[in-house]
Design an enzyme around this catalytic site. Structure first.
Site, PDB file in Angstrom:
ATOM      1  N   THR A  90      18.553  22.042 -26.153  1.00  0.00           N
ATOM      2  CA  THR A  90      18.494  23.653 -26.497  1.00  0.00           C
ATOM      3  C   THR A  90      18.810  24.590 -25.310  1.00  0.00           C
ATOM      4  O   THR A  90      19.281  25.597 -25.611  1.00  0.00           O
ATOM      5  CB  THR A  90      16.846  23.631 -26.814  1.00  0.00           C
ATOM      6  OG1 THR A  90      16.399  22.688 -27.501  1.00  0.00           O
ATOM      7  CG2 THR A  90      16.534  25.255 -27.144  1.00  0.00           C
ATOM      8  N   PHE A 122      20.290  11.809 -21.944  1.00  0.00           N
ATOM      9  CA  PHE A 122      19.315  11.674 -21.387  1.00  0.00           C
ATOM     10  C   PHE A 122      19.097  12.095 -19.945  1.00  0.00           C
ATOM     11  O   PHE A 122      19.428  13.249 -19.742  1.00  0.00           O
ATOM     12  CB  PHE A 122      19.007   9.810 -21.182  1.00  0.00           C
ATOM     13  CG  PHE A 122      18.883   9.369 -22.721  1.00  0.00           C
ATOM     14  CD1 PHE A 122      17.985   9.816 -23.491  1.00  0.00           C
ATOM     15  CD2 PHE A 122      19.612   8.230 -23.066  1.00  0.00           C
ATOM     16  CE1 PHE A 122      17.609   9.243 -24.596  1.00  0.00           C
ATOM     17  CE2 PHE A 122      19.461   7.774 -24.497  1.00  0.00           C
ATOM     18  CZ  PHE A 122      18.502   8.208 -25.368  1.00  0.00           C
ATOM     19  N   ALA A 124      23.326   7.391 -24.186  1.00  0.00           N
ATOM     20  CA  ALA A 124      23.564   7.334 -22.560  1.00  0.00           C
ATOM     21  C   ALA A 124      22.922   6.005 -21.988  1.00  0.00           C
ATOM     22  O   ALA A 124      23.048   5.815 -20.881  1.00  0.00           O
ATOM     23  CB  ALA A 124      23.272   8.458 -21.978  1.00  0.00           C
ATOM     24  N   PHE A 143       7.458  26.471 -21.649  1.00  0.00           N
ATOM     25  CA  PHE A 143       6.644  26.630 -22.880  1.00  0.00           C
ATOM     26  C   PHE A 143       5.665  27.419 -22.596  1.00  0.00           C
ATOM     27  O   PHE A 143       5.035  28.169 -21.428  1.00  0.00           O
ATOM     28  CB  PHE A 143       6.189  25.010 -22.558  1.00  0.00           C
ATOM     29  CG  PHE A 143       7.095  24.049 -23.457  1.00  0.00           C
ATOM     30  CD1 PHE A 143       8.215  23.577 -22.815  1.00  0.00           C
ATOM     31  CD2 PHE A 143       6.787  23.543 -24.564  1.00  0.00           C
ATOM     32  CE1 PHE A 143       9.207  22.719 -23.489  1.00  0.00           C
ATOM     33  CE2 PHE A 143       7.730  22.576 -25.367  1.00  0.00           C
ATOM     34  CZ  PHE A 143       8.791  22.315 -24.580  1.00  0.00           C
ATOM     35  N   LYS A 193      10.930  12.051 -35.724  1.00  0.00           N
ATOM     36  CA  LYS A 193      11.181  13.568 -35.931  1.00  0.00           C
ATOM     37  C   LYS A 193      11.775  13.969 -34.522  1.00  0.00           C
ATOM     38  O   LYS A 193      11.400  13.689 -33.640  1.00  0.00           O
ATOM     39  CB  LYS A 193       9.830  14.340 -36.090  1.00  0.00           C
ATOM     40  CG  LYS A 193       9.504  14.278 -37.783  1.00  0.00           C
ATOM     41  CD  LYS A 193       8.484  15.379 -37.811  1.00  0.00           C
ATOM     42  CE  LYS A 193       8.286  15.187 -39.509  1.00  0.00           C
ATOM     43  NZ  LYS A 193       8.296  16.777 -40.140  1.00  0.00           N
ATOM     44  N   ARG A 222      27.443  16.034 -28.304  1.00  0.00           N
ATOM     45  CA  ARG A 222      27.583  14.920 -29.251  1.00  0.00           C
ATOM     46  C   ARG A 222      27.073  15.054 -30.527  1.00  0.00           C
ATOM     47  O   ARG A 222      26.299  15.971 -30.760  1.00  0.00           O
ATOM     48  CB  ARG A 222      26.615  13.748 -28.415  1.00  0.00           C
ATOM     49  CG  ARG A 222      27.234  13.128 -27.225  1.00  0.00           C
ATOM     50  CD  ARG A 222      26.308  11.981 -26.481  1.00  0.00           C
ATOM     51  NE  ARG A 222      25.112  12.655 -26.388  1.00  0.00           N
ATOM     52  CZ  ARG A 222      23.785  12.281 -26.151  1.00  0.00           C
ATOM     53  NH1 ARG A 222      23.605  11.042 -26.607  1.00  0.00           N
ATOM     54  NH2 ARG A 222      22.826  12.962 -25.681  1.00  0.00           N
ATOM     55  N   TRP A 247      14.374  28.730 -26.728  1.00  0.00           N
ATOM     56  CA  TRP A 247      13.718  28.423 -28.155  1.00  0.00           C
ATOM     57  C   TRP A 247      13.333  29.707 -28.638  1.00  0.00           C
ATOM     58  O   TRP A 247      13.628  29.776 -29.870  1.00  0.00           O
ATOM     59  CB  TRP A 247      12.509  27.340 -27.719  1.00  0.00           C
ATOM     60  CG  TRP A 247      12.084  26.725 -29.109  1.00  0.00           C
ATOM     61  CD1 TRP A 247      12.395  25.458 -29.749  1.00  0.00           C
ATOM     62  CD2 TRP A 247      11.492  27.336 -30.401  1.00  0.00           C
ATOM     63  NE1 TRP A 247      12.190  25.015 -30.809  1.00  0.00           N
ATOM     64  CE2 TRP A 247      11.384  26.229 -31.335  1.00  0.00           C
ATOM     65  CE3 TRP A 247      10.802  28.450 -30.539  1.00  0.00           C
ATOM     66  CZ2 TRP A 247      10.840  26.397 -32.458  1.00  0.00           C
ATOM     67  CZ3 TRP A 247      10.202  28.419 -31.963  1.00  0.00           C
ATOM     68  CH2 TRP A 247      10.212  27.506 -32.953  1.00  0.00           C
ATOM     69  N   LYS A 265      16.887  19.815 -23.575  1.00  0.00           N
ATOM     70  CA  LYS A 265      18.122  19.796 -22.893  1.00  0.00           C
ATOM     71  C   LYS A 265      19.462  20.373 -23.777  1.00  0.00           C
ATOM     72  O   LYS A 265      20.192  21.306 -23.299  1.00  0.00           O
ATOM     73  CB  LYS A 265      18.602  18.406 -22.202  1.00  0.00           C
ATOM     74  CG  LYS A 265      19.900  18.266 -21.618  1.00  0.00           C
ATOM     75  CD  LYS A 265      20.048  16.989 -20.948  1.00  0.00           C
ATOM     76  CE  LYS A 265      19.552  15.787 -21.413  1.00  0.00           C
ATOM     77  NZ  LYS A 265      20.623  15.270 -22.653  1.00  0.00           N
TER      78      LYS A 265
END
Lengths: 554, 554
Positions: free
Chosen positions: A72, A300, A272, A380, A104, A93, A408, A70
């Protein structure tokens, strides 16, 4: 394949003074922290600009371990708008340091759709969270000192609401006994630590409109009750001024840039699932004042961050979104449709069709507010054309269109179609309708959220929660908006119910009144306000060499 | 009379880039935080300068509630050197935020001998203490997580040395039970919080010579023992890299300026009653590299900060002081001579003569190191000429001269005579002789400190301390220097024994091995590593208005 931090380290970064100057900020309106971050003064002259920009809210389906991206997409969309010659800005945020050392995964986007300086933003940034931790725990110390020094306010140590915080994932601090060690070392009592993002001060910081609003909200915080069960506030403890002094810089929004040099404001970081989950009012407002397109994100899924943005933040912001973007991935939707994580790279249209019901519920929910909704598919490599088309066909029944993005790998160039759609959509007439009115009964507010947003059956209140609602009504606290503290993984309060569960009941076990923030938190399920560390914390892999080059941070 | 903060707010402040440029720092060697503070890169090209400046160490008699003004004299002396046309710089410790909210009184000098921006330095400054708190408590969380995740290192939860920290005065956190709340919320055990300045990481940060030295020292920290009583280190926990990443900016010295624009490095803040009590090696070294006169300060009295500077810091710094300045006031010496606080404004030469023995002991102790010693009398309005002359006459027997200074009211102009004396004295030949050698027995080191520095009779070890010394000898830890944790108010370990007590015995109840910092802490008396708040904390009086103007901060 390069890692996010390698891409970030290789990226060219412009002096932040140049980025600030490009959006019209004068030298005296910024307070640089190094060459790549700056705070923005609370009253920049540009705030006199009357025409606010268009507001684009990015939210998503319920998150899964498969990844949605999200942030990204938020970054990529703004970069694409900039690429299309539009004046765009981002409002995000701030990441919490606790999870950085635990699991990670950063909160600054990924690949070529990142904000910079990535490592600093994920570590101490400009110190906002540290200031919040200081202020929160100073208040706790003042409270315990009041008990120690004769308890002049008659506080019942068994009825204290104000816990302590650290910006660290530390399960061993969830439940503690303090004040041990004899008469000079405090009054023994039960206590616990939350993660800093769960602090009411964090919620307050992000909802405050200026320094005096911040101080007044802090003064209203209820820290606990007297032996006569009367609320005790920060005002009575006498430290609203001192806590405001500790937050005088933290309240100022932070400006950074994306890899494509799009200006990005990163400020405030409530989760959230336990708070309102959006960046600060001041951050969003500043972006709206400085740019024609302000792209912002709600934490979220749309059921948590989205709903709270629309029902809690919008009334204070005084501006409704012009378009809502719901992010989904083929992988995550297949996982919602029952596919195991290991099998997500295999085409599975049936499972996708099942999982799409999760997206469907969010589209219904967001559509209900009267704001145009579009869908962004964060593509993806393994996604097939058939799968992508399945999503596009599905969303039409909700009056929405889905656009494939590849941010990405390509940055803004991977979201040009989405950007074009957004540029058109924000010009559409919208007719914002809030989900509930402040004067509605709390139970009705809760049922509206459960039924309309989650697609569930109804709310159920455990006896403690019922008793509290009766008390709140007496105190006049029942007119406040509701913040649902609920798992982010499911539309229901059971993290294991993926997809679009039906006929479920959401059980509220208790309410936490947050009078400074101005909302009531409804605690459902086993939601935790202090995360733990996994068996192999991310900290094990983080290192730095003699040249100061960091490795292993994502 | 104006308050310190009013004087600071009215003072003209130059851009820190100008101050940095004046001392030869290039733009790429600084990282500004706002317009009035900057970090200095770890390897400024100026570090290639071979001729270090002269080092002036300011210390004092045992502090009293009457006030001594050691930081004020440090700032005033540097301003006076600057006024005399000399290139002078200051190296000071950073103030701790905990006491700022507890007891009025800053650590940035006073009156017209202050460092700026006073409020920021006393609040969050550049975030160094917050980074230390983060790193310290991340290590604690990693340690408790190791217990939780099957305890692969076989750590004995009853023998953990690594506590938690907060930069807050909070007595209720001195002794706590953690890990309550069932099997998913950690392993129950006893724990406690110290104030951040007491963290071994603070000691390490101030003693490290570069980033890799920092990482290696962190790796060596002993956090506790296994069930077989073998030490467990940070290296074994696997987070030396991650903790170093958290401290990558905190290790860089901070540059600010005095009201007279004299450059001042403020970095590191260990308390001298529980740690080494001096600013960082990097701060002092940078000042020595950039200026001809580096004026630095050791915390509390010469018995604590002074001794530790000379025996612990000097060997790592590779430079001995060229002059030691011992600060005293007529008021404080009269208090040492038995005069009550309320009567300090009345001339009392007899009491002064008695109290002067405290100064005498410190002059003997400092004189022993073979470095020239001068005395600075920080003059207060009520001091009489007879009283001032009494001090001047007294100190001659120690081969020292006393100079009256009035830096609070006059800044550098109030310390011109002292500055002239220092300019002469630093050119005298000095023959530095350390108090002890690393290979000396620990008991001999302790006796040397007690007898030579404190003027006491000898050391006594409680059974636990004796047992520990035997253990340390086996482990090869007994070659480390000793840090005495002792009250700052008396030469003895009893805070109530003012003046110059004789024939006293210092009792060590236990040792705390700090393998990363590279010293053994000897705990004496009832020394606390977490302060409490008073009945009327300073926080009650601190406020901020809508223009951001702070009041009540000193």
């Amino acid at each position: 394949m390069q890692t996010d931090i390698e891409i970030a380290q290789a990226a060219e970064i412009k002096p932040i003074t140049e980025i600030a100057s490009n959006i019209g900020l004068k030298a005296h309106e910024i307070v640089p922290y190094g060459y790549d971050k700056t705070k923005i003064a609370l009253d920049p002259s540009v705030s006199r600009k009357k025409d606010l920009g268009k507001l684009i809210l990015v939210t998503s389906i319920n998150p899964t371990p498969a990844g949605e991206g999200k942030s990204t997409v938020t970054v990529g969309l703004a970069d694409a708008l900039q690429l299309a010659g539009r004046k765009a800005m981002i409002a995000l945020r701030e990441p919490s340091l606790g999870p950085v050392m635990g699991m990670k995964g950063g909160a600054t986007g990924g690949g070529y759709a990142q904000v910079l300086p990535m490592a600093d933003i994920n570590l101490h940034f400009t110190g906002d969270f540290h200031a919040l931790t200081s202020a929160h725990d100073t208040l706790a110390a003042i409270l315990d000192n009041s008990l120690q020094q004769g308890n002049p306010l008659n506080i019942d140590p068994r009825r204290i609401l104000w816990k302590r915080v650290l910006d660290i994932n530390d399960r061993a601090l969830r439940h503690v006994s303090i004040g041990m060690g004899g008469p000079t070392s405090g009054v023994p009592r039960e206590d616990g630590f939350d993660i800093t993002v769960a602090s009411e001060l964090m919620a307050i910081l992000t909802l405050s409109t200026d320094l005096m609003d911040l101080k007044e909200r802090i003064a209203r915080i209820v820290v606990g009750y007297t032996y006569e069960k009367e609320p005790v506030t920060v005002k009575e403890l006498g430290v609203a001024g001192a806590l405001t002094v500790l937050l005088k810089d933290a309240i100022k929004p932070n400006l950074v840039q994306t890899i494509a040099h799009t200006p990005a404001i990163i400020h405030g970081g409530p989760f959230a699932n336990i708070a309102q989950g959006t960046n600060s009012i001041l951050a969003t407002k500043t972006a709206l004042q400085l740019a024609d397109y302000a792209v912002t994100e709600a934490g979220f899924g749309a059921d948590l961050g989205g709903e709270k943005f629309l029902d809690v933040k919008v009334p204070l912001l005084g501006k409704t979104p012009d378009t809502i973007v719901v992010v989904a991935t083929v992988r995550a939707l297949k996982h919602h449709g029952g596919v195991a994580l290991a099998d997500l790279n295999t085409e599975n249209v049936d499972a996708l069709a099942t999982g799409l019901k999760n997206l469907g519920q969010h589209l219904t929910a967001m559509g209900r507010y009267g704001v145009p909704v579009v869908v962004a598919i964060n593509r993806f490599t393994a996604d097939t054309e058939t799968e992508l088309q399945t999503i596009k066909d599905y969303v039409r029944q909700f009056g929405a269109t889905a656009y494939t993005t590849e941010v990405w790998a390509k940055g803004g160039a991977g979201a040009q179609e989405l950007a074009s759609a957004v540029i058109e959509t924000v010009e559409q007439e919208s007719d914002f309708t809030p989900l509930y009115q402040p004067e509605d009964e709390a139970v009705d507010k809760l049922n509206a959220i459960v039924q309309t947003i989650y697609g569930g059956k109804k709310i159920a209140l455990e006896p403690k929660a019922q008793k509290q609602l009766a008390e709140f009504k007496q105190r006049g606290w029942d007119k406040l908006p509701i913040i649902m503290a609920k798992t982010q993984y499911s539309l229901s309060d059971n993290a294991k119910q993926l997809g679009a569960p039906k006929d479920f009941i959401i059980t509220v076990r208790e309410f936490v009144p947050k009078l400074g923030a101005g909302f009531l938190v409804a605690m459902t399920g086993n939601i935790l306000t202090m995360p733990g560390l996994p068996k192999h914390p991310a900290a094990f892999d983080i290192d730095i060499d003699e040249h100061g080059v960091i490795t292993g941070l994502f």
